[in-house]
Design an enzyme around this catalytic site. Structure first.
Site, PDB file in Angstrom:
ATOM      1  N   GLY A  14      -9.905   1.250   9.599  1.00 20.02           N
ATOM      2  CA  GLY A  14      -9.995   0.099   8.702  1.00 20.02           C
ATOM      3  C   GLY A  14      -9.051  -1.011   9.138  1.00 20.02           C
ATOM      4  N   VAL A  16      -6.367  -2.328   7.703  1.00 19.99           N
ATOM      5  CA  VAL A  16      -4.950  -1.987   7.570  1.00 19.99           C
ATOM      6  C   VAL A  16      -4.597  -0.805   8.466  1.00 19.99           C
ATOM      7  CG1 VAL A  16      -3.149  -1.195   5.986  1.00 19.99           C
ATOM      8  CG2 VAL A  16      -4.799  -2.920   5.240  1.00 19.99           C
ATOM      9  N   ARG A 103       0.342   3.303  -8.029  1.00 26.11           N
ATOM     10  CA  ARG A 103       1.454   2.346  -8.126  1.00 26.11           C
ATOM     11  C   ARG A 103       2.195   2.367  -9.460  1.00 26.11           C
ATOM     12  NH1 ARG A 103      -1.873  -2.582  -5.359  1.00 26.11           N
ATOM     13  NH2 ARG A 103      -1.707  -1.863  -3.188  1.00 26.11           N
ATOM     14  N   CYS A 134      -0.256  -6.506  -1.815  1.00 25.39           N
ATOM     15  CA  CYS A 134       0.149  -7.406  -0.736  1.00 25.39           C
ATOM     16  C   CYS A 134       0.848  -8.670  -1.255  1.00 25.39           C
ATOM     17  CB  CYS A 134      -1.058  -7.786   0.111  1.00 25.39           C
ATOM     18  SG  CYS A 134      -2.513  -8.259  -0.841  1.00 25.39           S
ATOM     19  N   GLY A 165      -7.773  -9.627   2.514  1.00 19.17           N
ATOM     20  CA  GLY A 165      -7.290  -8.862   1.372  1.00 19.17           C
ATOM     21  C   GLY A 165      -8.398  -8.068   0.701  1.00 19.17           C
ATOM     22  N   LYS A 220      -1.245  -7.107 -11.636  1.00 15.25           N
ATOM     23  CA  LYS A 220      -0.529  -6.266 -10.671  1.00 15.25           C
ATOM     24  C   LYS A 220       0.788  -6.929 -10.297  1.00 15.25           C
ATOM     25  CE  LYS A 220      -4.601  -4.275  -8.366  1.00 15.25           C
ATOM     26  NZ  LYS A 220      -5.421  -4.338  -7.137  1.00 15.25           N
ATOM     27  N   HIS A 248      -1.508 -14.412   3.461  1.00 16.88           N
ATOM     28  CA  HIS A 248      -1.463 -14.878   2.076  1.00 16.88           C
ATOM     29  C   HIS A 248      -0.339 -15.907   1.919  1.00 16.88           C
ATOM     30  CE1 HIS A 248      -4.375 -11.981   1.130  1.00 16.88           C
ATOM     31  NE2 HIS A 248      -3.693 -11.130   0.397  1.00 16.88           N
TER      32      HIS A 248
END
Length: 344
Positions: A14, A16, A103, A134, A165, A220, A248
């Protein structure tokens, strides 16, 4: 001779995952064995690592024990982490998870090594360390030293988030739409990754809207910042998807308890770990997504005092979301974990 580790990268093919592999090679991580993992569809294909092709193995519940994995870096989506991370933990590995799934679990540390490295020591409770969102990572890197010095009272942030993203297919959608634009058929171009056309557009929505009018992405940033910094800072975010591929950007407005000088902020951030100041606006020098691609640092510029309130500072923060916002942070967590384990 320093100890070396068996490392699995889940979602190795992928966007990432590929960056994780590149960073592991760049920093010469103490690696005994690398095991790229992905779904059965990708098993048997290869990924490049340190100039060599490495065969991807199928992600199963037993592969972590079979390969004697000690560190498992997950970046294949929340459902995959929910299903397979417990198996990695059961096999004796520490899981560093790059999805949102763990998280906000109170028993799982949420870590940005430049901000709260001490929380890594809590990993044994569930065997998992979570990697933040991120957009949160690059922001808290800048917030931490300033909060310690001046006591943050409020944060307002508008983000300009790249298509990466949302994954590889989202990046491809932008490229396809731009190609369609130049072929005079943009009106025929499909949009699946986003609610609207992303080419030549900005979309003030990332993730789904919640009952309070904010999106999940925005919430988030609120909730993760509180957990990472161990302080409930009033924060309002507006997260916007823009037609860039990587990097970003964030426009931050920071309100402090005391009057703050922009030059002092600039000097303080220049000394903070993994932050680079680009702040000579007269020379058109400031952070931009195009100049941060494949970089492991967070870039800060446009640092200036508010015109009406000396307790307010404005700045512009940019980082490569696939690196700083994901892969780099995960690998830094792994590095810190190795360091802490070595001290025992």
């Amino acid at each position: 001779m320093s100890r070396k580790y068996n490392v699995a990268v889940v979602g190795a093919n992928g966007a990432v995952g590929e960056e994780i592999l590149a960073i592991l090679a760049e920093i010469d991580f103490p690696l005994n064995k690398l095991v790229p993992l992905a779904s059965s569809r990708s098993a048997g294909n290869t990924v490049e690592f340190d100039g060599k092709d490495v065969v991807i193995k199928e992600l199963t519940h037993t592969v972590f024990e079979e390969e004697d994995i000690e560190i498992a870096l997950f970046s294949a989506g929340g459902d995959v982490s929910a299903k397979f991370a417990p198996s990695a933990v059961e096999a004796g590995a520490v899981v560093i998870d790059n999805t949102s799934h763990f998280r906000m679990d109170k028993d799982i540390p949420l870590v940005v090594p430049e901000v709260n490295p001490e929380d890594i020591s809590l990993w044994k409770t569930k065997g998992i360390i979570a990697n933040p969102n991120c957009s949160t990572i690059q922001m808290v890197q800048a917030l931490k030293p300033l909060d310690e010095a001046y006591d943050l009272k409020r944060v307002d942030v508008a983000t300009y988030q790249a298509t990466s993203g949302a994954g590889k297919t989202a990046m491809e959608e932008l490229v396809t739409q731009m190609q369609d634009f130049f072929a005079f058929k943009l009106d025929e171009s499909e949009h699946k990754s986003f609610a609207h056309q992303i080419a030549l557009n900005v979309i003030p929505q990332i993730d789904k809207f919640t009952e309070n009018g904010y999106t999940k992405e925005e919430m988030k940033m609120v909730n993760e910042t509180t957990k990472i910094m161990h302080k409930e800072i009033p924060l309002s975010a507006t997260c916007v998807r823009v037609p860039t591929l990587r990097g970003h950007a964030e426009a931050l407005t920071l309100t402090f308890d005391v009057e703050v000088d922009a030059a002092a902020v600039r000097d303080m951030l220049s000394k903070a770990p993994n932050i680079v100041i680009l702040d000579k606006p007269q020379e058109s020098l400031y952070p931009m997504p195009a100049t941060c691609v494949s970089m492991n640092e967070t870039f800060v510029g446009r640092i200036r005092s508010d015109n009406f309130d000396k307790k307010i500072i404005h700045m512009f923060v940019v980082a490569d979301n696939l690196r700083v916002g994901a892969a780099t942070n995960a690998v830094r967590i792994a590095q810190k974990w190795v360091e802490m384990e070595g001290e025992k």
